[in-house]
Design an enzyme around this catalytic site. Structure first.
Site, PDB file in Angstrom:
ATOM      1  N   ILE A  86     -19.734 -34.537  32.268  1.00  0.00           N
ATOM      2  CA  ILE A  86     -20.102 -35.783  31.575  1.00  0.00           C
ATOM      3  C   ILE A  86     -19.012 -36.172  30.574  1.00  0.00           C
ATOM      4  O   ILE A  86     -18.703 -37.343  30.393  1.00  0.00           O
ATOM      5  CB  ILE A  86     -21.487 -35.632  30.888  1.00  0.00           C
ATOM      6  CG1 ILE A  86     -22.572 -35.561  31.970  1.00  0.00           C
ATOM      7  CG2 ILE A  86     -21.742 -36.776  29.903  1.00  0.00           C
ATOM      8  CD1 ILE A  86     -23.956 -35.243  31.460  1.00  0.00           C
ATOM      9  N   GLY A  93     -15.921 -35.648  30.982  1.00  0.00           N
ATOM     10  CA  GLY A  93     -14.678 -35.981  31.688  1.00  0.00           C
ATOM     11  C   GLY A  93     -13.495 -35.204  31.118  1.00  0.00           C
ATOM     12  O   GLY A  93     -13.634 -34.010  30.791  1.00  0.00           O
ATOM     13  N   GLU A 102     -26.703  -7.186  29.920  1.00  0.00           N
ATOM     14  CA  GLU A 102     -28.108  -6.742  29.811  1.00  0.00           C
ATOM     15  C   GLU A 102     -28.871  -6.931  31.134  1.00  0.00           C
ATOM     16  O   GLU A 102     -30.055  -7.269  31.157  1.00  0.00           O
ATOM     17  CB  GLU A 102     -28.795  -7.406  28.615  1.00  0.00           C
ATOM     18  CG  GLU A 102     -28.099  -6.976  27.323  1.00  0.00           C
ATOM     19  CD  GLU A 102     -28.882  -7.180  26.058  1.00  0.00           C
ATOM     20  OE1 GLU A 102     -30.121  -7.189  26.108  1.00  0.00           O
ATOM     21  OE2 GLU A 102     -28.239  -7.278  24.999  1.00  0.00           O
ATOM     22  N   GLY A 103     -28.131  -6.684  32.206  1.00  0.00           N
ATOM     23  CA  GLY A 103     -28.704  -6.795  33.542  1.00  0.00           C
ATOM     24  C   GLY A 103     -28.270  -8.098  34.191  1.00  0.00           C
ATOM     25  O   GLY A 103     -28.625  -9.177  33.717  1.00  0.00           O
ATOM     26  N   THR A 104     -27.481  -8.003  35.265  1.00  0.00           N
ATOM     27  CA  THR A 104     -27.002  -9.205  35.961  1.00  0.00           C
ATOM     28  C   THR A 104     -28.191  -9.994  36.523  1.00  0.00           C
ATOM     29  O   THR A 104     -29.318  -9.470  36.613  1.00  0.00           O
ATOM     30  CB  THR A 104     -26.105  -8.799  37.157  1.00  0.00           C
ATOM     31  OG1 THR A 104     -26.904  -7.997  38.040  1.00  0.00           O
ATOM     32  CG2 THR A 104     -24.875  -8.010  36.722  1.00  0.00           C
TER      33      THR A 104
HETATM   34  N1  COS Z   1     -39.547   0.275  31.278  1.00  0.00           N
HETATM   35  C1  COS Z   1     -39.744   1.615  31.321  1.00  0.00           C
HETATM   36  N2  COS Z   1     -39.314   2.409  32.306  1.00  0.00           N
HETATM   37  C2  COS Z   1     -38.657   1.823  33.302  1.00  0.00           C
HETATM   38  C3  COS Z   1     -38.418   0.441  33.355  1.00  0.00           C
HETATM   39  C4  COS Z   1     -38.898  -0.341  32.279  1.00  0.00           C
HETATM   40  N3  COS Z   1     -38.701  -1.669  32.215  1.00  0.00           N
HETATM   41  N4  COS Z   1     -37.707   0.172  34.472  1.00  0.00           N
HETATM   42  C5  COS Z   1     -37.533   1.326  35.117  1.00  0.00           C
HETATM   43  N5  COS Z   1     -38.111   2.324  34.400  1.00  0.00           N
HETATM   44  C6  COS Z   1     -38.175   3.732  34.747  1.00  0.00           C
HETATM   45  C7  COS Z   1     -38.997   3.967  36.015  1.00  0.00           C
HETATM   46  O1  COS Z   1     -40.361   4.057  35.714  1.00  0.00           O
HETATM   47  C8  COS Z   1     -38.438   5.268  36.517  1.00  0.00           C
HETATM   48  O2  COS Z   1     -38.975   6.335  35.788  1.00  0.00           O
HETATM   49  P1  COS Z   1     -39.629   7.626  36.535  1.00  0.00           P
HETATM   50  O3  COS Z   1     -38.764   7.942  37.737  1.00  0.00           O
HETATM   51  O4  COS Z   1     -39.562   8.667  35.481  1.00  0.00           O
HETATM   52  O5  COS Z   1     -40.988   7.219  36.903  1.00  0.00           O
HETATM   53  C9  COS Z   1     -36.971   5.181  36.110  1.00  0.00           C
HETATM   54  O6  COS Z   1     -36.906   4.222  35.076  1.00  0.00           O
HETATM   55  C10 COS Z   1     -36.072   4.803  37.237  1.00  0.00           C
HETATM   56  O7  COS Z   1     -36.576   3.619  37.800  1.00  0.00           O
HETATM   57  P2  COS Z   1     -36.188   3.148  39.239  1.00  0.00           P
HETATM   58  O8  COS Z   1     -36.406   4.234  40.226  1.00  0.00           O
HETATM   59  O9  COS Z   1     -36.866   1.847  39.460  1.00  0.00           O
HETATM   60  O10 COS Z   1     -34.617   2.965  39.066  1.00  0.00           O
HETATM   61  P3  COS Z   1     -33.538   2.211  39.913  1.00  0.00           P
HETATM   62  O11 COS Z   1     -32.327   3.021  39.884  1.00  0.00           O
HETATM   63  O12 COS Z   1     -34.097   1.772  41.225  1.00  0.00           O
HETATM   64  O13 COS Z   1     -33.188   0.892  39.049  1.00  0.00           O
HETATM   65  C11 COS Z   1     -33.224  -0.952  37.627  1.00  0.00           C
HETATM   66  C12 COS Z   1     -33.994   0.216  38.209  1.00  0.00           C
HETATM   67  C13 COS Z   1     -32.378  -1.665  38.632  1.00  0.00           C
HETATM   68  C14 COS Z   1     -34.277  -1.924  37.122  1.00  0.00           C
HETATM   69  C15 COS Z   1     -32.374  -0.417  36.465  1.00  0.00           C
HETATM   70  O14 COS Z   1     -31.407   0.476  36.918  1.00  0.00           O
HETATM   71  C16 COS Z   1     -31.698  -1.503  35.639  1.00  0.00           C
HETATM   72  O15 COS Z   1     -32.340  -2.219  34.869  1.00  0.00           O
HETATM   73  N6  COS Z   1     -30.365  -1.591  35.768  1.00  0.00           N
HETATM   74  C17 COS Z   1     -29.574  -2.522  34.986  1.00  0.00           C
HETATM   75  C18 COS Z   1     -29.141  -1.881  33.749  1.00  0.00           C
HETATM   76  C19 COS Z   1     -28.479  -2.870  32.850  1.00  0.00           C
HETATM   77  O16 COS Z   1     -29.109  -3.764  32.326  1.00  0.00           O
HETATM   78  N7  COS Z   1     -27.163  -2.702  32.683  1.00  0.00           N
HETATM   79  C20 COS Z   1     -26.414  -3.522  31.830  1.00  0.00           C
HETATM   80  C21 COS Z   1     -25.904  -2.667  30.751  1.00  0.00           C
HETATM   81  S1  COS Z   1     -26.443  -3.099  29.190  1.00  0.00           S
HETATM   82  S2  COS Z   1     -25.186  -4.547  28.716  1.00  0.00           S
END
Ligand code: COS
Length: 380
Positions: free
Chosen positions: A337, A339, A363-365
């Site tokens: 907008i 330009g 904080e998570g993509t």
């Molecule tokens: N609150 C509490 N516990 C959580 C949770 C939440 N929001 N999300 C996941 N968990 C727990 C699960 O309950 C599981 O615990 P148990 O195995 O003891 O039961 C454990 O964490 C692992 O969970 P999961 O098996 O779902 O893990 P995955 O590896 O499949 O991934 C995601 C889960 C993708 C959601 C997670 O890895 C994530 O958020 N990644 C991004 C991290 C991030 O934000 N990085 C940026 C860096 S900070 S700038």
């Protein structure tokens, strides 16, 4: 249902708006260009209570709700997203993490100073080879009896150099996978803790982002947050709230760019009338206003869920996903907008466009938010 904000909410929003216009706007372009940390401004943010908004007043905080926090972050982000990420990390990751899961001694020692902005904090989860897949922590915290021996590297840490207190996620029991991870409070100045060079970033250039190295850093046992092995859950729970802050940041970046584009479109003339009177621009403004309003409701809903003690990991992820994607679209349109003027620094919108990009990443993509949301809707 009640969509009205309270008198107190409106006061907080107005105070944040005034602060952003009076204190953050001057010098914001120069800070971006020179990658200058807003030291004076952050000090004032501390004095005004923006750095520990939700912390209990007994620990020096403002005792406010998450809705107030969302409103304040939006206002600061309209003007200076570097200042608002410093605020978001300190409030929702560091202060909230210690207040919710820390010991009384940790709260006395760290939270009081963090909540008032006397010191600021950093949250250290990402590593060179572990960002989205946060369970794969290579940083180790070996249990040595009364202390942990910390070794490893953390990447892209907001407040990396200016922080005094760092919440570091590290693996103690690799055989237990993510259940062996701990969260430790590390202080700047501990032997073996080295802050790496500052990253030269695309956006939020006023914030200082660094890698960190830990070489045999001895961290006292009393600095562990929660039980042994609680670190990964700590990180996930903390990030769930952090995402509301980043969603609000994205909302603010978008609404800042929209307000500038709206104003510009009512001044700039082409083909004999203000460009806002051309439907091509008017429809862009209509789309922008609608998307911003939708993102605002998602942010406020997630905040409401948190304040009313309901689960907010799903609503927070939805807010972050939508607001971040929306902010990217809206800032690109705001540049369009404007330009040619939009492409130069004086008009602010190019900076807001660059700042918007990070909200789709940190904080998570957006892709990670979709994992969280799809698991939520599928009941997994
Ligand atoms: N609150 C509490 N516990 C959580 C949770 C939440 N929001 N999300 C996941 N968990 C727990 C699960 O309950 C599981 O615990 P148990 O195995 O003891 O039961 C454990 O964490 C692992 O969970 P999961 O098996 O779902 O893990 P995955 O590896 O499949 O991934 C995601 C889960 C993708 C959601 C997670 O890895 C994530 O958020 N990644 C991004 C991290 C991030 O934000 N990085 C940026 C860096 S900070 S700038």
């Amino acid at each position: 249902m009640n969509f009205n904000l309270t008198e107190e909410h409106l006061m907080i929003r107005d105070a944040a708006r005034d602060f952003a216009r009076n204190e953050l706007l001057p010098g914001v372009i120069e800070r971006d260009e020179k990658q200058k940390f807003p030291t004076e401004q952050v000090k004032k943010m501390g004095e005004l209570g923006f750095l520990g908004m939700m912390v209990d007043p007994k620990y020096g905080g403002g005792g406010m709700d998450t809705i107030s926090y969302v409103l304040a972050i939006e206002e600061l982000s309209k003007i200076d997203a570097s200042a608002s990420v410093i605020m978001s990390v300190n409030n929702s990751l560091v202060c909230w993490g210690i207040e919710t899961f820390g010991t009384e001694a940790q709260k006395e020692k760290y939270l009081k100073r963090l909540a008032t902005g006397e010191i600021i904090g950093a949250f250290c989860l990402s590593e060179p080879e572990a960002g989205s897949d946060a369970t794969m922590q290579r940083t180790t915290a070996k249990d040595k009896g009364d202390y942990y021996l910390l070794n490893g590297t953390k990447n892209w840490i907001t407040n990396g150099n200016t922080a005094s207190v760092y919440l570091v996620i590290a693996q103690t029991h690799p055989e237990k996978k993510h259940r062996g991870i701990n969260a430790l409070i590390v202080e700047k100045g501990m032997d073996g803790f080295v802050v790496g060079p500052k990253e030269n970033k695309l956006g939020i250039r006023g914030s200082d982002t660094h890698s960190l190295q830990f070489n045999d850093v001895k961290v006292p046992k009393e600095n562990r947050i929660g039980e042994d092995g609680f670190g990964f859950t700590f990180a996930m729970k903390t990030l769930a709230g952090g995402r509301i802050g980043i969603a609000s940041q994205a909302l603010g970046i978008a609404s800042g760019a929209y307000e500038l584009a709206l104003k510009y479109s009512q001044q700039r003339k082409a083909f004999g009338r203000e460009i806002s009177k051309h439907q091509a621009i008017a429809f862009k403004l209509a789309d922008m206003a609608t998307e911003i309003e939708a993102a605002r409701f998602l942010c406020l809903k997630a905040a409401f869920d948190k304040d009313t003690k309901q689960d907010y990991s799903l609503s927070g992820a939805m807010a972050k996903l939508y607001a971040a994607e929306m902010a990217m679209r809206i800032t690109v349109e705001a540049v369009q907008i404007h330009g040619g003027y939009g492409y130069v620094k004086e008009y602010h919108v190019e900076r807001l466009m660059r700042d918007a990009k990070i909200t789709q990443i940190y904080e998570g993509t957006s892709e990670i938010q979709k994992i969280v949301i799809s698991r939520g809707v599928l009941g997994k």
